[in-house]
Design a protein around this motif. Structure first.
Motif, short mmCIF file in Angstrom:
data_model
loop_
_atom_site.label_atom_id
_atom_site.label_comp_id
_atom_site.label_asym_id
_atom_site.label_seq_id
_atom_site.Cartn_x
_atom_site.Cartn_y
_atom_site.Cartn_z
N ARG A 177 -4.10 -4.29 -5.12
CA ARG A 177 -2.70 -3.88 -5.21
C ARG A 177 -1.76 -5.07 -5.05
NH1 ARG A 177 -2.37 1.98 -2.00
NH2 ARG A 177 -3.48 3.18 -3.63
N ASP A 200 0.83 -1.21 0.00
CA ASP A 200 0.00 0.00 0.00
C ASP A 200 0.86 1.25 0.00
OD1 ASP A 200 -2.63 -0.43 -0.37
OD2 ASP A 200 -3.19 -0.45 1.73
N PHE A 221 2.53 1.80 -3.40
CA PHE A 221 1.61 2.31 -4.41
C PHE A 221 1.22 3.76 -4.14
CE2 PHE A 221 1.10 -2.04 -5.76
CZ PHE A 221 0.77 -1.93 -7.10
#
Length: 315
Positions: A165, A16, A19
């Motif tokens: 993701r 996370d 990204f």
């Protein structure tokens, strides 16, 4: 939480963060904005909220940006939020004033949005089954601040975002590995092709050298034949006299011709094999081409190269 779940949660959080960092970098490079706005939350992954579902209010916080404001509200939710965090979600955008404005106090105005979790659950339940699983967050753009966007992510949306993701990270890793393996295979194939080409080139060069050496030897032999001195008449006469003395019976010469270093003998014989043997004995070391017919007596032709014969007259 078990060790595997803890490791998986940590890996998902790391993905996370990566990204989010990449999104911020791309947003700065492409659009020149570090903080996300309404344009950053468009698409099927974000569901707009109606004004009636969101409670908006302006609060004064001693913060430089929206990130510091969110941390300040999370540290003291009872002071700034009308609802507890276990039943509601909040988001902060701002500051809403101008950077060049001179302020008497360090506090700056921020727009705070609060929405109940049960409202988000109800909205998600009312969506179609396929649509509800694609929504990762809920977005509300205030009418008087069109450039700002309040984002509310529930637990289901966070799980969906992490799963997407993680799958994207695995796909990117698989693609990178495939490209690396393909590059390695291509390099190996190129190396094999280069090695094969080098081997073929070396073999071709060797064949060329062998052919050149053979041509050189043939040219040397030809030069030696061309430059060899013709035998003297005395030597040739002595050889022919010796051949006449050893000529087998029932054999005769009908023609003897001399041409440079070659002698051509023609005639008839009843014993071609014996005649050829005597020719080779007489002109020992010379190149002799002998042919005879099948008749009786058999006509014969012999071509003797006198260049390789000893120049001394036979005894």
């Amino acid at each position: 939480m078990g060790p595997l779940q803890f490791i998986a949660s940590g890996a998902a959080s790391a993905i996370d963060g990566v990204f989010d960092a990449l999104s911020a970098i791309l947003r700065v490079v492409i659009r020149g904005r570090f903080q996300p706005d309404a344009s950053s939350h468009r698409g099927a992954r974000f569901l707009p909220l109606a004004t009636r579902d969101v409670l908006l209010q302006t609060i004064m916080l001693n913060a430089a940006d929206a990130g510091q404001a969110r941390r300040a509200v999370a540290l003291d939710p009872g002071r700034h939020l009308p609802l507890a965090l276990d039943v509601a979600l909040f988001d902060v955008v701002g500051p809403m004033d101008d950077e060049a404005t001179v302020r008497d106090r360090p506090e700056r105005p921020f727009l705070l949005g609060v929405v109940r979790k049960e409202v988000l659950s109800r909205i998600r339940d009312e969506l179609k089954s396929g649509r509800s699983t694609r929504v990762e967050a809920f977005v509300h753009a205030p009418s008087d601040h069109a450039h700002a966007a309040l984002v509310f992510a529930d637990d289901a949306g966070r799980r969906r975002r992490r799963m997407r993701r993680a799958a994207l990270a695995i796909a990117c890793a698989a693609l990178a590995f495939s490209l690396w393996d393909a590059a390695g295979s291509a390099q190996s194939a190129l190396d094999r092709a280069v090695a094969t080409a080098d081997a073929d080139r070396l073999q071709g060069e060797r064949r060329i050298r062998v052919a050149e050496r053979r041509a050189q030897l043939a040219q040397q032999a030809l030069d030696q034949l061309q430059t060899a001195p013709a035998p003297t008449l005395a030597v040739t006469s002595g050889r022919l006299a010796r051949l006449a003395a050893r000529l087998p019976l029932q054999s005769e010469f009908t023609e003897i011709a001399l041409s440079g270093t070659d002698a051509t003998l023609s005639g008839r014989t009843y014993d071609p094999a014996q005649l050829e043997l005597e020719l080779r004995r007489t002109f020992e070391g010379a190149t002799i081409q002998f042919s005879s017919g099948q008749e009786t007596p058999a006509p014969f032709d012999a071509r003797v190269s006198l260049a390789s014969v000893d120049q001394e007259a036979p005894r």
